[in-house]
Scaffold this active site. Structure first.
Site, PDB file in Angstrom:
ATOM      1  N   CYS A   2       1.253  -1.137   0.329  1.00 35.91           N
ATOM      2  CA  CYS A   2       0.121  -0.082  -0.042  1.00 35.91           C
ATOM      3  C   CYS A   2       1.122   1.013   0.113  1.00 35.91           C
ATOM      4  CB  CYS A   2      -1.436   0.109   1.175  1.00 35.91           C
ATOM      5  SG  CYS A   2      -2.077  -1.715   1.064  1.00 35.91           S
ATOM      6  N   ARG A  27       2.015   1.449  -6.438  1.00 33.00           N
ATOM      7  CA  ARG A  27       1.155   0.786  -5.266  1.00 33.00           C
ATOM      8  C   ARG A  27       0.300   0.244  -4.231  1.00 33.00           C
ATOM      9  NH1 ARG A  27       6.493   2.449  -2.194  1.00 33.00           N
ATOM     10  NH2 ARG A  27       5.455   1.061  -0.033  1.00 33.00           N
ATOM     11  N   TRP A  74      -3.417  -1.792  -1.440  1.00 33.19           N
ATOM     12  CA  TRP A  74      -3.782  -3.280  -2.001  1.00 33.19           C
ATOM     13  C   TRP A  74      -3.643  -4.296  -0.960  1.00 33.19           C
ATOM     14  CZ3 TRP A  74      -0.157  -8.349  -1.931  1.00 33.19           C
ATOM     15  CH2 TRP A  74      -0.324  -8.857  -2.957  1.00 33.19           C
ATOM     16  N   ASN A  98       0.921   0.411   6.110  1.00 34.73           N
ATOM     17  CA  ASN A  98       0.993  -0.717   5.185  1.00 34.73           C
ATOM     18  C   ASN A  98       2.386  -1.688   5.388  1.00 34.73           C
ATOM     19  OD1 ASN A  98       2.374  -1.523   3.221  1.00 34.73           O
ATOM     20  ND2 ASN A  98       4.048   0.000   2.474  1.00 34.73           N
ATOM     21  N   GLY A  99       1.344  -3.044   5.243  1.00 30.41           N
ATOM     22  CA  GLY A  99       2.182  -4.826   5.854  1.00 30.41           C
ATOM     23  C   GLY A  99       1.438  -5.336   6.321  1.00 30.41           C
ATOM     24  N   GLU A 479       9.011 -14.969 -19.586  1.00 30.65           N
ATOM     25  CA  GLU A 479       8.863 -13.372 -19.262  1.00 30.65           C
ATOM     26  C   GLU A 479       7.406 -12.869 -20.345  1.00 30.65           C
ATOM     27  OE1 GLU A 479       8.597 -11.519 -17.766  1.00 30.65           O
ATOM     28  OE2 GLU A 479       8.725  -9.702 -18.250  1.00 30.65           O
ATOM     29  N   LYS A 483       4.239 -11.558 -18.942  1.00 36.54           N
ATOM     30  CA  LYS A 483       3.632  -9.731 -19.531  1.00 36.54           C
ATOM     31  C   LYS A 483       2.088 -10.233 -19.867  1.00 36.54           C
ATOM     32  CE  LYS A 483       5.977  -8.005 -17.565  1.00 36.54           C
ATOM     33  NZ  LYS A 483       6.937  -8.353 -17.335  1.00 36.54           N
ATOM     34  N   GLU A 486      -0.120 -10.885 -17.573  1.00 39.38           N
ATOM     35  CA  GLU A 486      -0.692 -10.140 -16.140  1.00 39.38           C
ATOM     36  C   GLU A 486      -1.855  -8.522 -16.675  1.00 39.38           C
ATOM     37  OE1 GLU A 486       2.732  -8.668 -14.143  1.00 39.38           O
ATOM     38  OE2 GLU A 486       3.538  -8.502 -15.247  1.00 39.38           O
ATOM     39  N   HIS A 502       7.254 -32.639 -24.850  1.00 35.88           N
ATOM     40  CA  HIS A 502       7.168 -33.831 -23.692  1.00 35.88           C
ATOM     41  C   HIS A 502       5.452 -33.628 -23.112  1.00 35.88           C
ATOM     42  CE1 HIS A 502      11.174 -35.553 -24.602  1.00 35.88           C
ATOM     43  NE2 HIS A 502      11.251 -34.061 -24.374  1.00 35.88           N
ATOM     44  N   LYS A 602       2.467  -3.166  -7.180  1.00 35.24           N
ATOM     45  CA  LYS A 602       3.804  -2.198  -8.048  1.00 35.24           C
ATOM     46  C   LYS A 602       4.599  -4.317  -7.242  1.00 35.24           C
ATOM     47  CE  LYS A 602       7.294  -1.842 -11.003  1.00 35.24           C
ATOM     48  NZ  LYS A 602       7.147  -2.305 -11.751  1.00 35.24           N
TER      49      LYS A 602
HETATM   50  C1  F6R Z   1       6.165  -8.548 -12.961  1.00 30.81           C
HETATM   51  C2  F6R Z   1       6.370  -7.969 -12.110  1.00 30.81           C
HETATM   52  C3  F6R Z   1       6.420  -8.825 -11.385  1.00 30.81           C
HETATM   53  C4  F6R Z   1       7.705  -8.290 -10.684  1.00 30.81           C
HETATM   54  C5  F6R Z   1       7.789  -9.428  -8.890  1.00 30.81           C
HETATM   55  C6  F6R Z   1       9.033  -8.409  -8.342  1.00 30.81           C
HETATM   56  O1  F6R Z   1       5.709  -7.527 -14.372  1.00 30.81           O
HETATM   57  O2  F6R Z   1       6.435  -6.912 -12.147  1.00 30.81           O
HETATM   58  O3  F6R Z   1       6.540 -10.356 -11.341  1.00 30.81           O
HETATM   59  O4  F6R Z   1       8.915  -8.422 -10.753  1.00 30.81           O
HETATM   60  O5  F6R Z   1       6.733  -9.177  -8.094  1.00 30.81           O
HETATM   61  O6  F6R Z   1       9.342  -7.552  -7.614  1.00 30.81           O
HETATM   62  P1  F6R Z   1      10.732  -6.439  -7.031  1.00 30.81           P
HETATM   63  O7  F6R Z   1      12.020  -6.948  -8.417  1.00 30.81           O
HETATM   64  O8  F6R Z   1      10.530  -5.636  -7.558  1.00 30.81           O
HETATM   65  O9  F6R Z   1      10.868  -8.304  -6.245  1.00 30.81           O
END
Ligand code: F6R
Length: 607
Positions: A2, A27, A74, A98-99, A479, A483, A486, A502, A602
């Site tokens: 948050c 966030r 969040w 936050n937490g 990756e 992408k 998400e 397989h 984020k």
């Molecule tokens: C995907 C994404 C997440 C972060 C993951 C780790 O686009 O952003 O998968 O890569 O939550 O976050 P960090 O790098 O901040 O530890």
């Protein structure tokens, strides 16, 4: 995660609080809320959903006052409803958190036994009641908070206001970041320097366990034991403009296009162009003695680590273990004394990764951290700090942080190989020259933006999409799938091309687009054979390769995306661009919320 902000101001705070929330909305964006104090009353406004809903609420029900706290959420405990939105309040206090308060169930039961009525399903509300009880029993705000903090287990950043003390906010930090900002006749609290960027550049990062009394004229900081302590005031480099989209439609798009610049910026602090050598920061650590590397990260950062495994093993001939952070500690990993443990994180605050870092520290590992936020917990707890210079990444889907992580990790692997005597001076020069070509190649890859945009409609209707890659491009397939999942909410999977036969090949039919990443090079022929296996079963292939690869194998694909011809070392950086752009444009076709996809935040500061 948050976002929280507080202002002890000398004029109305509501607009500035809302602006701070706007800067932190990445966030979390499940709900937002604000509480000011005016005329001896706590004035609380909250709204479910995006910040714009709170802005509407405030237009109908203003929140006057020169002191206030605010929150963007969040959700962890309790659905994203208005009653679960922060601030949580009693008649005497209001707070934002936050937490996670891990012992909240016990504390709730205790409060209920005392006859208190809790309005929300959150873990946070218990803290408001515990502080309130102390205040109701006659404690001053400082004593009330000092009594309650030792009772809380878990991670938190808190900001608390007191109805009868419209001159102070008390903040506390354990496990979640919190910064103090210094204004002129005003003071601020925020989850990060970006939130405070338009208000001040003068900031103090609170240390683990600190709590702080913030008043107009200054702050008093206490450490975990209650001693008054001094913490350094720093000048933050966070610029208000970094949190603007400029001419781009979305932050994600802006950040994709920033990659040539930020990768060059990052490389310039690890490579010396004058003589094509690797020039890492001086560490008080003999990297040539490393016999095993342990890499731990989450999500996109984990995929950067997967690519790096190829490089460490190929260049430095050192075995690499790699884990997703949420699994790492629970498999009871064998950590030999003297090993190097590398943690990769954009935010430097991801709770799973941070917990793994601390576990490795306790088990005698030297801690390296590849992080984008140099003031983050991971950066501060690392022995070897290896910053990426991507600048603030606001789009929830990570893009530029990933390619900058790759740049740092390639330089580190080459550095280790040089120090171990496994890379000759000529090889080092060649490797550095290839890395220095990356920014220009990223630019060339971005030139294909329009082509990718015009083929996105082929992917947008799909229910499932597969991504295939081999060698260091296999993590790119993972990756690409992440992408797409998400931000466009299409189910996607990444596979090692050779693994298809397989099992997953059973999924192939003409409704499942298969994105094949196959730069021409040593693995090309094998990748193309795997692609043909897919096509032979009616699979609809999109081939991403260079002109040479497309000339050889592009015929019969539903679409092709041309990349510049690049050395295999930098292919993972360059091929990141088409997978990012493809996900981006598919999401635009589908009309999803690109920068704030559903259910995500984020950075995830809860385990
Ligand atoms: C995907 C994404 C997440 C972060 C993951 C780790 O686009 O952003 O998968 O890569 O939550 O976050 P960090 O790098 O901040 O530890």
């Amino acid at each position: 995660m948050c976002g929280i902000i507080g202002i002890v101001g000398n004029s109305s705070v509501v607009d500035r609080l809302v602006d701070g929330l706007r800067r932190m909305e990445y966030r979390g964006y499940d709900s937002a809320g604000i509480c000011t104090i005016n005329d001896g009353k706590l004035i609380r406004r909250r709204a479910e959903g995006k910040l714009k809903n709170l802005v509407e609420e405030l237009a109908n029900n203003p929140a006057p006052g020169e002191i206030g706290i605010a929150h963007t959420r969040w959700a962890t405990h309790g659905a994203p409803t208005t009653s679960n939105a922060h601030p949580h309040a009693t008649d005497h206090v209001a707070l934002v958190h936050n937490g996670i308060i891990e012992n909240y169930k016990d504390l709730r039961a205790e409060l209920r036994d005392k006859g208190r009525t809790l309005e929300s399903d959150t873990d946070s509300e218990v803290v408001a009641h515990l502080v309130s009880i102390e205040v109701e029993n006659g404690a001053c705000p400082e004593n009330a908070v000092a009594q309650v903090l030792p009772r809380l287990r878990g991670a938190f950043a808190l900001a608390i206001v007191f109805r009868s003390h419209p001159d102070k906010i008390i903040g506390a930090r354990r496990g979640s970041p919190l910064v103090v900002g210094y204004g002129s006749g005003e003071m601020y609290l925020g989850s990060d320097a970006l939130a405070l960027a338009p208000l001040t550049q003068k900031i103090t990062y609170l240390e683990e366990g600190d709590w702080v009394v913030v008043e107009r004229g200054g702050v008093i900081i206490h450490d975990e034991s209650g001693n008054v302590v001094e913490r350094e005031i720093q000048t933050s480099g966070a610029s208000a403009a970094a949190v603007e989209k400029g001419n781009y439609r979305h932050f994600m798009q802006k950040e994709i296009f920033e990659q040539p610049t930020v990768v060059a910026q990052t490389l310039s602090s690890y490579l010396r162009q004058a003589d094509n050598s690797v020039a890492l920061p001086q560490f008080d650590f003999d990297i040539s003695s490393v016999r095993r590397v342990t890499i731990v990260a989450c999500g996109t950062s984990y995929y950067a680590g997967m690519v790096a495994k190829y490089w460490f093993e190929q260049f430095a001939r050192v075995p690499v273990d790699i884990d997703v952070a949420s699994e790492f500690r629970y498999r009871e990993p064998v950590l030999e004394e003297g090993g190097l443990a590398l943690f990769i994180s954009q935010s430097g605050e991801t709770a799973d990764t941070l917990a793994a870092l601390r576990h490795c520290k306790e088990n005698g590992q030297t801690i390296g951290a590849v992080v984008n936020v140099p003031t983050s917990s991971m950066a501060r707890e690392a022995d070897l700090l290896l910053p990426t210079h991507a600048g603030p990444e606001i789009g929830v889907a990570s893009t530029k942080a990933f390619t900058c992580q790759l740049a740092v990790l390639a330089a580190l692997a080459a550095h280790m190989a040089v120090k171990k005597g496994l890379m000759s001076r000529e090889e080092e020069q060649r490797v550095v020259a290839h890395l220095l070509e990356a920014p220009a190649c990223l630019n060339k890859a971005l030139d294909h933006d329009d082509d990718i945009a015009s083929m996105a409609h082929l992917i947008a209707p799909a229910r499932d999409v597969l991504y295939l890659g081999r060698g260091p491009d296999f993590p790119l397939a993972l990756e690409g799938a992440l992408k797409l999942k998400e931000i466009s909410y299409i189910h996607a999977e990444g596979y090692a091309s050779g693994e298809m036969k397989h099992g997953p090949i059973a999924l192939i039919d003409d409704a499942v687009p298969v994105i094949v990443l196959a730069p021409s090079g040593p693995l090309f022929e094998k990748s193309i054979s795997n692609m043909e296996e897919v096509r032979a079963r009616g699979g609809q292939v999109v081939l991403i390769s260079d002109a040479k690869g497309l000339a050889e194998a592009g015929e019969g694909c539903i679409a092709t995306i041309e990349m510049p011809e690049v050395h295999p070392l930098i292919a993972p950086l360059v091929y990141a661009i088409p997978v990012q752009l493809l996900a981006y444009h598919v999401a635009c076709v589908k009309g999803t919320d690109v920068d704030q996809p559903r259910n995500l935040a984020k950075s995830v500061t809860v385990e």
